[in-house]
Design a protein around this motif. Structure first.
Motif, PDB file in Angstrom:
ATOM      1  N   ALA A   1      37.700  41.141  20.528  1.00  0.00           N
ATOM      2  CA  ALA A   1      37.414  40.277  21.671  1.00  0.00           C
ATOM      3  C   ALA A   1      38.669  40.033  22.496  1.00  0.00           C
ATOM      4  CB  ALA A   1      36.826  38.956  21.187  1.00  0.00           C
ATOM      5  N   LEU A   2      39.790  39.775  21.829  1.00  0.00           N
ATOM      6  CA  LEU A   2      41.037  39.523  22.547  1.00  0.00           C
ATOM      7  C   LEU A   2      41.471  40.744  23.351  1.00  0.00           C
ATOM      8  CD1 LEU A   2      42.974  37.606  19.747  1.00  0.00           C
ATOM      9  CD2 LEU A   2      41.919  36.623  21.787  1.00  0.00           C
ATOM     10  N   ARG A   3      41.325  41.918  22.784  1.00  0.00           N
ATOM     11  CA  ARG A   3      41.681  43.141  23.500  1.00  0.00           C
ATOM     12  C   ARG A   3      40.719  43.383  24.668  1.00  0.00           C
ATOM     13  NH1 ARG A   3      45.765  45.683  24.988  1.00  0.00           N
ATOM     14  NH2 ARG A   3      46.572  45.589  22.850  1.00  0.00           N
ATOM     15  N   ALA A   4      39.435  43.135  24.445  1.00  0.00           N
ATOM     16  CA  ALA A   4      38.452  43.343  25.514  1.00  0.00           C
ATOM     17  C   ALA A   4      38.730  42.407  26.683  1.00  0.00           C
ATOM     18  CB  ALA A   4      37.038  43.129  24.977  1.00  0.00           C
ATOM     19  N   PHE A   5      39.105  41.156  26.387  1.00  0.00           N
ATOM     20  CA  PHE A   5      39.408  40.204  27.459  1.00  0.00           C
ATOM     21  C   PHE A   5      40.591  40.685  28.289  1.00  0.00           C
ATOM     22  CE2 PHE A   5      41.824  36.565  29.064  1.00  0.00           C
ATOM     23  CZ  PHE A   5      40.851  35.931  29.836  1.00  0.00           C
ATOM     24  N   GLN A   6      41.657  41.124  27.623  1.00  0.00           N
ATOM     25  CA  GLN A   6      42.813  41.608  28.380  1.00  0.00           C
ATOM     26  C   GLN A   6      42.456  42.848  29.185  1.00  0.00           C
ATOM     27  OE1 GLN A   6      46.616  43.659  26.817  1.00  0.00           O
ATOM     28  NE2 GLN A   6      47.242  41.511  27.062  1.00  0.00           N
ATOM     29  N   ASP A   7      41.705  43.768  28.603  1.00  0.00           N
ATOM     30  CA  ASP A   7      41.299  44.969  29.329  1.00  0.00           C
ATOM     31  C   ASP A   7      40.456  44.613  30.554  1.00  0.00           C
ATOM     32  OD1 ASP A   7      42.642  46.531  27.492  1.00  0.00           O
ATOM     33  OD2 ASP A   7      40.830  47.140  26.399  1.00  0.00           O
ATOM     34  N   TYR A   8      39.621  43.595  30.419  1.00  0.00           N
ATOM     35  CA  TYR A   8      38.798  43.142  31.553  1.00  0.00           C
ATOM     36  C   TYR A   8      39.678  42.662  32.698  1.00  0.00           C
ATOM     37  CZ  TYR A   8      36.034  39.846  34.325  1.00  0.00           C
ATOM     38  OH  TYR A   8      35.460  39.146  35.363  1.00  0.00           O
ATOM     39  N   THR A   9      40.651  41.835  32.401  1.00  0.00           N
ATOM     40  CA  THR A   9      41.513  41.330  33.474  1.00  0.00           C
ATOM     41  C   THR A   9      42.371  42.449  34.061  1.00  0.00           C
ATOM     42  OG1 THR A   9      43.343  40.669  32.003  1.00  0.00           O
ATOM     43  CG2 THR A   9      41.564  39.067  32.381  1.00  0.00           C
ATOM     44  N   HIS A  10      42.794  43.408  33.230  1.00  0.00           N
ATOM     45  CA  HIS A  10      43.570  44.535  33.756  1.00  0.00           C
ATOM     46  C   HIS A  10      42.735  45.380  34.706  1.00  0.00           C
ATOM     47  CE1 HIS A  10      46.911  44.709  30.443  1.00  0.00           C
ATOM     48  NE2 HIS A  10      46.877  43.563  31.098  1.00  0.00           N
ATOM     49  N   ALA A  11      41.423  45.377  34.513  1.00  0.00           N
ATOM     50  CA  ALA A  11      40.526  46.147  35.379  1.00  0.00           C
ATOM     51  C   ALA A  11      40.221  45.424  36.685  1.00  0.00           C
ATOM     52  CB  ALA A  11      39.220  46.451  34.644  1.00  0.00           C
ATOM     53  N   GLY A  12      40.784  44.232  36.870  1.00  0.00           N
ATOM     54  CA  GLY A  12      40.551  43.479  38.092  1.00  0.00           C
ATOM     55  C   GLY A  12      39.663  42.270  37.909  1.00  0.00           C
ATOM     56  N   GLY A  13      39.285  41.969  36.666  1.00  0.00           N
ATOM     57  CA  GLY A  13      38.434  40.814  36.410  1.00  0.00           C
ATOM     58  C   GLY A  13      39.165  39.501  36.626  1.00  0.00           C
TER      59      GLY A  13
ATOM     60  N   LEU B   1      27.994  45.230  57.948  1.00  0.00           N
ATOM     61  CA  LEU B   1      28.830  44.920  56.800  1.00  0.00           C
ATOM     62  C   LEU B   1      28.539  45.890  55.663  1.00  0.00           C
ATOM     63  CD1 LEU B   1      28.459  41.019  56.710  1.00  0.00           C
ATOM     64  CD2 LEU B   1      30.091  42.400  58.018  1.00  0.00           C
ATOM     65  N   ARG B   2      29.579  46.252  54.923  1.00  0.00           N
ATOM     66  CA  ARG B   2      29.390  47.079  53.733  1.00  0.00           C
ATOM     67  C   ARG B   2      28.815  46.226  52.607  1.00  0.00           C
ATOM     68  NH1 ARG B   2      34.718  48.517  54.925  1.00  0.00           N
ATOM     69  NH2 ARG B   2      35.404  47.270  53.138  1.00  0.00           N
ATOM     70  N   ASP B   3      28.012  46.841  51.759  1.00  0.00           N
ATOM     71  CA  ASP B   3      27.513  46.147  50.576  1.00  0.00           C
ATOM     72  C   ASP B   3      28.676  45.824  49.642  1.00  0.00           C
ATOM     73  OD1 ASP B   3      24.905  46.283  51.455  1.00  0.00           O
ATOM     74  OD2 ASP B   3      24.443  48.116  50.324  1.00  0.00           O
ATOM     75  N   LEU B   4      28.607  44.657  48.994  1.00  0.00           N
ATOM     76  CA  LEU B   4      29.588  44.281  47.993  1.00  0.00           C
ATOM     77  C   LEU B   4      29.059  44.687  46.620  1.00  0.00           C
ATOM     78  CD1 LEU B   4      30.493  40.733  49.343  1.00  0.00           C
ATOM     79  CD2 LEU B   4      31.923  42.774  49.450  1.00  0.00           C
ATOM     80  N   THR B   5      29.892  45.289  45.812  1.00  0.00           N
ATOM     81  CA  THR B   5      29.474  45.758  44.492  1.00  0.00           C
ATOM     82  C   THR B   5      29.873  44.742  43.429  1.00  0.00           C
ATOM     83  OG1 THR B   5      31.533  47.012  44.245  1.00  0.00           O
ATOM     84  CG2 THR B   5      29.629  48.173  45.153  1.00  0.00           C
ATOM     85  N   ASP B   6      29.105  44.703  42.350  1.00  0.00           N
ATOM     86  CA  ASP B   6      29.370  43.780  41.254  1.00  0.00           C
ATOM     87  C   ASP B   6      30.368  44.376  40.278  1.00  0.00           C
ATOM     88  OD1 ASP B   6      27.528  42.022  42.317  1.00  0.00           O
ATOM     89  OD2 ASP B   6      25.881  42.676  41.021  1.00  0.00           O
ATOM     90  N   GLY B   7      31.102  43.486  39.627  1.00  0.00           N
ATOM     91  CA  GLY B   7      31.937  43.904  38.516  1.00  0.00           C
ATOM     92  C   GLY B   7      33.419  43.945  38.829  1.00  0.00           C
ATOM     93  N   ALA B   8      34.205  43.968  37.756  1.00  0.00           N
ATOM     94  CA  ALA B   8      35.653  44.024  37.889  1.00  0.00           C
ATOM     95  C   ALA B   8      36.057  45.319  38.570  1.00  0.00           C
ATOM     96  CB  ALA B   8      36.306  43.927  36.510  1.00  0.00           C
ATOM     97  N   ALA B   9      36.979  45.212  39.508  1.00  0.00           N
ATOM     98  CA  ALA B   9      37.458  46.399  40.224  1.00  0.00           C
ATOM     99  C   ALA B   9      38.875  46.142  40.682  1.00  0.00           C
ATOM    100  CB  ALA B   9      36.555  46.717  41.415  1.00  0.00           C
ATOM    101  N   CYS B  10      39.710  47.152  40.551  1.00  0.00           N
ATOM    102  CA  CYS B  10      41.092  47.029  40.995  1.00  0.00           C
ATOM    103  C   CYS B  10      41.194  47.609  42.390  1.00  0.00           C
ATOM    104  CB  CYS B  10      42.026  47.775  40.037  1.00  0.00           C
ATOM    105  SG  CYS B  10      43.736  47.250  40.174  1.00  0.00           S
ATOM    106  N   GLU B  11      40.993  46.739  43.372  1.00  0.00           N
ATOM    107  CA  GLU B  11      40.997  47.166  44.765  1.00  0.00           C
ATOM    108  C   GLU B  11      42.088  46.422  45.526  1.00  0.00           C
ATOM    109  OE1 GLU B  11      37.109  46.161  46.015  1.00  0.00           O
ATOM    110  OE2 GLU B  11      36.131  47.851  45.026  1.00  0.00           O
ATOM    111  N   PRO B  12      42.805  47.106  46.394  1.00  0.00           N
ATOM    112  CA  PRO B  12      43.825  46.422  47.189  1.00  0.00           C
ATOM    113  C   PRO B  12      43.191  45.468  48.183  1.00  0.00           C
ATOM    114  CG  PRO B  12      43.506  48.658  47.993  1.00  0.00           C
ATOM    115  CD  PRO B  12      42.689  48.534  46.732  1.00  0.00           C
TER     116      PRO B  12
END
Length: 486
Positions: free
Chosen positions: A302-314, A114-125
């Motif tokens: 904070a509001l902008r950071a939250f949206q940016d986080y979700t856009h990054a795949g969070g 198995l491949r290692d799973l990485t931590d953090g928001a990621a935009c992966e298909p």
């Protein structure tokens, strides 16, 4: 060689590749066509079928493929089943506590590391799981699975995975040509700690009237995995809002420490920087008990950071007043729903589950199966709020009411409007339910606060019906969702 490669039928210049294992050409094999079969053992061999000059080429099997009872060829380790029998493995997948069956969990037999799973928001298909699965399936609304054509023998690996929750175990023996039921819950549950498998990296802000940290504990995550920001646990606890200012407001107060005295980082200021957020796979925000004016603690950064986080795949779960991140967030977040702050709903309150889309139907069936509902499509809620009337087309309604018109659970994928060629890879859950209000009795519900540092405030053990609904949403939030699928 992957399973998809083995089962593909390739017609090229009159040659057809057939699923199976390699064999050395056998001129004495009936129907082999003698010398016309051609091929060599090094390339997997070939034989003619004596019809129209078509030649079948059998690619070589790899590792566990050679132990499948549908394998053909000299390299196969086992004889084929007869009389229509199949080699199967069946069972039920549970949450880390081993109590509640889970829907939508992938179950498979890997044929490579198995491949290692990485931590953090990621935009992966959404892609097939790692390990080159030989066979794979997903659990149904009862948490049940059945794997067909499983490699037989001893020491057969088994992987259970949903999103970044993953655990690999080993089946001591799979007997060919029959079903092999797995009945040991310790083998078919998700990991409780890092030693057992991979758990998503979660940031959880404590609340004034809710205690999501207690829910994670009840689904089975061990206490050792709850640590402050600087700790090594998979769940990092942050003191919600401005804990110094807000302690003592409302019926409870923000939890700020663990038993033993370790202090939590204050969320205010921390959540202003997207670099702090993207380290986490999931954000869980317990209701902080603050109305919109009080939520000025969540400033523009904070509001902008939250949206940016979700856009990054969070992925983010917002309990009650944390709807502020959406309602007052940057455009187009406020357009996902019709916000309308009204009095709390009756206690208890019977809400409706939207069963008009596949996952909504699965939620309704699952709640009946796990004892969270006695009637398909209904959920009895304690402590339901009313801040949202309806959802717009960019969001999906899950739990709602028509009298009065209100929405208790909604989700939406992010970015809401993806750039050309981009995909939606983040997800947000907005809940108008105080999850810890499962009994309707403030004296026995889970609480948080200086007098009850975690886990002292976790006073219940079993999941209430609405907590079971959240458990479903939590694991769905973790899972990969193809674009446009709620």
């Amino acid at each position: 060689m992957s399973l998809s490669t083995r089962v593909a039928y390739l017609v090229v210049a009159g040659v057809i590749a057939v699923s199976g294992c390699a064999f050395k050409p056998n001129r004495d094999r009936p129907g082999s066509g003698g010398d016309s079969g051609g091929g060599t053992g090094d390339t997997g061999g070939a034989f003619g079928v004596g019809s129209g000059g078509v030649t079948f080429i059998v690619p070589p099997c790899v590792k566990l493929q050679c132990q499948q009872t549908t394998c053909i060829g000299a390299m196969c380790a086992l004889p084929a089943c007869t009389g229509g029998a199949r080699t199967t493995v069946s069972g039920t997948i549970y949450d880390p506590a081993g109590k509640v069956p889970l829907y939508g969990v992938t179950v498979y037999v890997p044929n490579a590391p198995l491949r290692d799973l990485t931590d953090g928001a990621a935009c992966e298909p959404c892609t097939p799981p790692s390990g080159e699965p030989v066979v794979s399936t997903t659990t149904d609304s009862a948490g049940h699975f059945s794997l067909d054509n499983v490699p037989a023998g001893t020491g057969i690996p088994l992987v259970i995975q949903v999103g970044k929750w993953r655990r690999e175990t080993v089946m001591s023996r799979v007997t060919p040509c029959m079903d092999n039921p797995l009945t040991d819950k310790d083998m078919t549950r998700l990991p409780r700690n890092q030693a057992e498998g991979h758990i998503p990296k979660i940031a959880l802000t404590t609340g004034n009237v809710d205690a999501l940290e207690c829910l994670l504990r009840k689904i089975g995550i061990e206490d050792s995995e709850f640590t402050p920001e600087a700790g090594t646990g998979r769940v990092n606890l942050y003191a919600g809002g401005n804990a110094t200012i807000m302690e003592g407001v409302g019926t409870n107060a923000y939890a700020t420490t663990l038993n033993g005295g370790a202090s939590f980082t204050t969320a205010m200021g921390w959540w202003d920087n997207v670099a702090n957020l993207v380290k986490y796979d999931i954000l869980l925000h317990s209701c902080d008990g603050l109305s919109n004016p009080g939520n000025a603690l969540k400033g523009p950064a904070a509001l902008r950071a939250f949206q940016d986080y979700t856009h990054a795949g969070g992925r983010a779960f917002l309990s009650h007043w944390h709807n502020y991140w959406v309602e007052r967030g940057p455009a187009p977040f406020p357009m996902v729903a019709q916000f309308n702050h009204q009095d709390d709903l009756a206690i208890p309150f019977t809400a409706t589950i939207d069963t008009t889309f596949p996952k909504g139907l699965a939620l309704g069936e699952w709640l009946v199966n796990v004892g969270g509902s006695t009637t398909l499509g209904n959920l009895v809620i304690q402590g339901a709020q009313h801040t949202i009337d309806t959802v717009n087309p960019t969001a999906q309604r899950w739990i709602y009411s028509t009298n009065p018109t209100s929405t208790q659970y909604l989700t939406f994928n992010t970015p809401i409007v993806p750039a050309p060629g981009a995909v939606q890879c983040g997800k947000v859950v907005v809940s108008d339910i105080h999850v810890s209000s499962g009994s309707g009795n403030a004296m026995t519900d889970d609480i948080s606060g200086p007098a009850y540092p975690f886990p002292s405030g976790c006073r219940t053990v079993d999941l209430s019906p609405q907590e079971k609904a959240l458990e479903f949403m939590l694991f769905d939030l973790s899972a990969c969702s193809p674009p446009g699928i709620p």
